[in-house]
Design an enzyme around this catalytic site. Structure first.
Site, PDB file in Angstrom:
ATOM      1  N   TYR A  65      -3.725 -10.384   4.165  1.00 45.32           N
ATOM      2  CA  TYR A  65      -4.111  -8.944   4.342  1.00 45.32           C
ATOM      3  C   TYR A  65      -3.733  -8.698   5.849  1.00 45.32           C
ATOM      4  O   TYR A  65      -4.593  -8.955   6.785  1.00 45.32           O
ATOM      5  CB  TYR A  65      -5.473  -8.603   4.056  1.00 45.32           C
ATOM      6  CG  TYR A  65      -5.902  -8.734   2.419  1.00 45.32           C
ATOM      7  CD1 TYR A  65      -5.524  -7.708   1.849  1.00 45.32           C
ATOM      8  CD2 TYR A  65      -6.674  -9.707   2.228  1.00 45.32           C
ATOM      9  CE1 TYR A  65      -5.745  -7.721   0.381  1.00 45.32           C
ATOM     10  CE2 TYR A  65      -7.002  -9.560   0.843  1.00 45.32           C
ATOM     11  CZ  TYR A  65      -6.602  -8.704  -0.272  1.00 45.32           C
ATOM     12  OH  TYR A  65      -6.911  -8.668  -1.310  1.00 45.32           O
ATOM     13  N   ASP A 104       0.743  -1.101  -0.012  1.00 44.57           N
ATOM     14  CA  ASP A 104       0.074  -0.110  -0.049  1.00 44.57           C
ATOM     15  C   ASP A 104       0.953   1.197  -0.212  1.00 44.57           C
ATOM     16  O   ASP A 104       1.896   1.202   0.248  1.00 44.57           O
ATOM     17  CB  ASP A 104      -0.823   0.073   1.140  1.00 44.57           C
ATOM     18  CG  ASP A 104      -1.904  -0.954   1.120  1.00 44.57           C
ATOM     19  OD1 ASP A 104      -2.408  -1.489   0.234  1.00 44.57           O
ATOM     20  OD2 ASP A 104      -2.426  -1.481   2.313  1.00 44.57           O
TER      21      ASP A 104
END
Ligand SMILES: [Zn+2]
Ligand SMILES: [Zn+2]
Length: 476
Positions: free
Chosen positions: A439, A300
């Site tokens: 995740y 990210d």
């Protein structure tokens, strides 16, 4: 008497020969039985054509102009206007080499055999190539003009010829050319290669993975050049947060070239990206058009990527230069991406490496810092977190990526939890190793219960992620 027998046989043979000559000279009477006429014709053909096959590559041979290398065949193709290049390639006289010089030699010899041949030539327009060989120099000049600012050492060369020309050439060559004559396209390409070599250009002609692909239209002589991309493999460390991996177009103007007010005319939502921090100095140095960035996964924007870094392939599109030492490119990136992104080394690679990098899935080690909302006892909290070590978790597609990922439950393993530490009243830091595709933020805050179990569920209190680092990507 026996001694004389051979002589007698000889006499008989002579008689037969005489009879054949007689028959073939047209003295055979029309009153003869039809059977006899047939047999006479068979014999006469044998004499005239010396046993040759009447059929040649499926078509009847015209014996006034048989296929080359028969002298009459050569005379015929000269008569119909064939140029020296085509004469050389269809004559079948390989001892005289190839190209216009050997063609003109063959022509001179034919003129010596038949003094009137030159006056019988019906046109100076070659029906085999439509005088395309005259354009070879012009074509080569255009190719090098188009590539004047491009560095290359290998070339794949193609020429497009009009279909009717190819068909007509094939028809004439099959009928009058020597068996096995080189076809027009191959001969033109070879002639262009020769011309380029003759100019002293150092170019290797290849059939795959060329530096440049050249396509010439044989009708308009239009030259199209495709400069093939080059590929660099490396690993990057992202040492600063807030940088997307690839270029991110401005949301307001959707990244149009002139940009807009909200993006300061850059067209970019984020000025920096790993792609441009690494790619721009290289694009500039190689005078290329653009880059593509192929990472082994991505982190990210707010996540750093440390350790030995993330493998990637940088595709440099339409480079004018392609031979700078990789060490120089590393230095250029260091100067450009200082304090944001680091690269230690590059190696040249091929497109194949892009797929390798894209398809590779590796375990990763992360460090994640989060805040526990409710009060926790450090000792109990550590024990609870360590209970996740080696566990398999279920992760529903996170809400933040649900717009671009299919909704499904992914089962992932927490390979190990290596370290748990506490800071202040409420901050906790975990170092853990997970299966590819986990995740990790969701593992901590549970994504409203979509990840189970989670750090939040085992602690029994809400958790808010503060930051995340990729500490290591475990790929060879
Ligand atoms: Zn020709
Ligand atoms: Zn904009």
């Amino acid at each position: 008497m026996r001694d004389r027998e051979p002589e007698g046989d000889g006499d008989k043979l002579e008689e037969v020969d005489e009879w054949q000559l007689y028959a073939s000279a047209g003295y055979a009477s029309s009153e003869l039985e039809s059977e006899e006429i047939e047999s006479e014709e068979d014999i006469s053909e044998e004499i005239w054509f010396d046993g040759d096959d009447l059929e040649f590559e499926g078509s009847t041979v015209n014996w006034d102009s048989p296929p080359c290398p028969a002298p009459l065949g050569i005379a015929h193709v000269i008569k119909i206007g064939v140029c020296d290049h085509c004469l050389a390639r269809v004559s079948g006289l390989h001892s005289k080499g190839s190209g216009p010089d050997s063609g003109s030699l063959i022509r001179e010899e034919a003129f010596l055999r038949d003094a009137e041949l030159e006056s019988k030539i019906i046109q100076d327009y070659c029906p085999l190539c439509e005088n395309l060989f005259d354009d070879v120099e012009n074509i080569v000049d255009r190719v090098f003009e188009t590539l004047s600012n491009t560095e290359f050492s290998t070339m794949q060369f193609g020429i497009h010829l009009p279909k009717d020309l190819v068909q007509e050439e094939d028809r004439i060559r099959s009928k009058y050319g020597a068996p096995g004559s080189y076809h027009l396209k191959g001969a033109i390409v070879e002639s262009i290669h020769e011309r380029i070599r003759g100019l002293g250009k150092e170019v290797d002609f290849v059939k795959e993975k060329p530096d440049v692909m050249v396509l010439v239209d044989g009708l308009t002589l239009r030259v199209d050049v495709d400069v093939r991309p080059i590929f660099l493999y490396g690993r990057y460390r992202k040492i600063s947060r807030g940088i997307p991996q690839t270029r991110w177009p401005c949301r307001a103007c959707r990244g149009r070239a002139q940009g807009c007010e909200s993006c300061d005319e850059t067209g970019l939502q984020y000025i920096d990206s790993v792609q441009d921090l690494i790619g721009e100095p290289i694009r500039d140095a190689l005078d290329a058009e653009d880059t593509s960035f192929h990472g082994m996964g991505r982190e990210d924007i707010d996540v750093r990527c440390l350790g030995s870094g993330r493998p990637f392939v940088l595709e440099v599109k339409k480079p004018s230069k392609r031979t700078l030492p990789v060490e120089d490119l590393v230095e250029l990136v260091k100067g450009h991406a200082l304090g944001k992104v680091e690269v230690d080394s590059f190696t040249w690679c091929t497109r194949k490496k892009v797929n390798e990098v894209k398809q590779s899935r590796s375990e990763k080690t992360y460090t994640i810092r989060f805040r526990a909302e409710g009060p926790v006892d450090n000792e109990t909290a550590e024990k609870s977190i360590l209970s996740l070590d080696g566990q398999v978790i279920d992760q529903e597609t996170p809400q933040r990526v649900s717009h671009r990922r299919a909704a499904k439950i992914r089962r992932r393993k927490i390979t190990s939890i290596d370290k748990v530490s506490f800071e202040g009243d409420d901050e906790i830091e975990i170092t853990l190793r997970c299966e590819a595709g986990t995740y990790v933020k969701e593992l901590v805050h549970s994504d409203e219960g979509r990840t189970t179990p989670s750090v939040q569920s085992v602690l029994g209190t809400d958790c808010e992620v503060i930051w995340l680092d990729v500490l290591e990507i475990h790929s060879e």
